[in-house]
Design an enzyme around this catalytic site. Sequence first.
Site, PDB file in Angstrom:
ATOM      1  N   ASP A 193      17.523  37.345  27.175  1.00  0.00           N
ATOM      2  CA  ASP A 193      16.523  38.340  26.805  1.00  0.00           C
ATOM      3  C   ASP A 193      17.001  39.135  25.587  1.00  0.00           C
ATOM      4  OD1 ASP A 193      14.051  39.975  27.588  1.00  0.00           O
ATOM      5  OD2 ASP A 193      15.603  41.509  27.480  1.00  0.00           O
ATOM      6  N   GLU A 234      14.728  34.345  24.346  1.00  0.00           N
ATOM      7  CA  GLU A 234      13.478  35.092  24.296  1.00  0.00           C
ATOM      8  C   GLU A 234      13.408  35.794  22.944  1.00  0.00           C
ATOM      9  OE1 GLU A 234      11.054  38.727  24.553  1.00  0.00           O
ATOM     10  OE2 GLU A 234      13.241  38.740  24.621  1.00  0.00           O
TER      11      GLU A 234
END
Length: 486
Positions: A193, A234
Amino acid sequence: MRKIENKIMLITYADTLGRDLKDLNRILSEKFPGLFGGLHVLPFYPSSGDRGFAVIDYDSVEPSFGTWEDIDQLADQYYMMADFMLNHVSIRSHEFKDYMEKGDNSPYRNMFIHWDEFWPKGRPTKEDMEVMYRRKEGGPYLTFTRKDGKQVRLWNTFFEEQVDIDPYAEATQDYYDRNLKRIASHVPLIRFDAFAYASKRPGTSCFFVEPDIWEVLEIGMKPLRESGTQMLPEIHENYTIQMKMAEKGYWVYDFALPMLLLHGLKTGRTDRLIHWLNICPRKQFTTLDTHDGIGVVDVVGLLSMDEIDLVREDVDEILKDAKPYMKFPITIKTSGKKAQLYQLGCTYYSALNCDDDAYLLARIVQFFTPGIPQVYYVGLLAGENDVEALKRGEEPRSINRHTFSEEEIDRAIKKPMLQRMYEIMRFRNSYPAFGGDITVGPDKKDGSLSITWTKGESCVTLEADFGTKAYTIRYLDTQTGEWKIL
């Protein structure tokens, strides 16, 4: 633990389809059999904010959700993806609290990026700040007072409960190694992330800075090499970044597809979509919706700014009743010298004005797009914008994060459009042609779309009309050799 398969993946929180992981396991098996081969449970660790993304530690599962045993039971049934925050930690983490307590004597002191040490003398200049990719107004830092009374400004990209970490620091690399190996022992796929924010250099955007980003990626991948665990970065930015990652053999997200489909379904045009389907990465996870919203920056260059504005203006009209309750904008990022559209805060079903035919066609096209489809739990139930959450004062992204009661789930799945979608999802998971070769087009400039998948004796074709929203799915029955309509 199951390995990655070419079957649809569900994205959900641990407590939005049921109260916890045990509920989630039961509800998926009872109400959605055959729909998913994969499962991405959004951060399920102890956290101090950002709906799980301000992770305190990765040692355990948040007790209100369950235990690692519950994760393992899910991982025996679905190939699972779990999150790891490469860029930041919670200010409630052991490492950060130790630094606040012990100051310069803490072994974690260099884990955190000191704003005033990051910059050469006399900087940052106005130009430094203008070129920097920022997610909030002002500088990306917060001021903290250590126990010894010294005030320090530390890099902070996102929210007040998070603080960025330096991937080059020995303490950070030990942190990566310890935690990534633990997560990898439970799941075959880990999502990095906010990955692109972990590359920071004075005078740059401090976002996907090359060649630094590839060094950071290698640091993060090192703990995963031994187990063969795969990684999905991501990155919400222009589609060309995903292409760069794909060229190096990594999994990527298709964050361009959502806006391309909205544009096509709102205009009746398919030329932009067909172009993308012919050039997009093949090793990718496709999306229409996620917990963050509908990405816009991702599609710049595939759609013109006028075409993007057409979609935005239409969605803004749909959002008119919600806008007064959005306490701060979620469609804007600051990057360079001007504000740019970042994402649309809206459920995908609402973005299509709750048009069942348009929504079903969007999902069908997603299932036929190269890559592995991901379906967000709100989209699984054709959820509408949760304006009531905004009225209660929840953060703007709550509009697309409704927690469904079991009664709401039971009502939603009876909807004929969703029953049809589920039928097609089961077919997508089981028909072998989707693991073969794809042919898209030709582009007849008439709003039509044709996609054919072929593998061995199996073949399936989608013919669709974006003007009427009509479609036909024809496939070759491998048992009888006959063509059939799904």
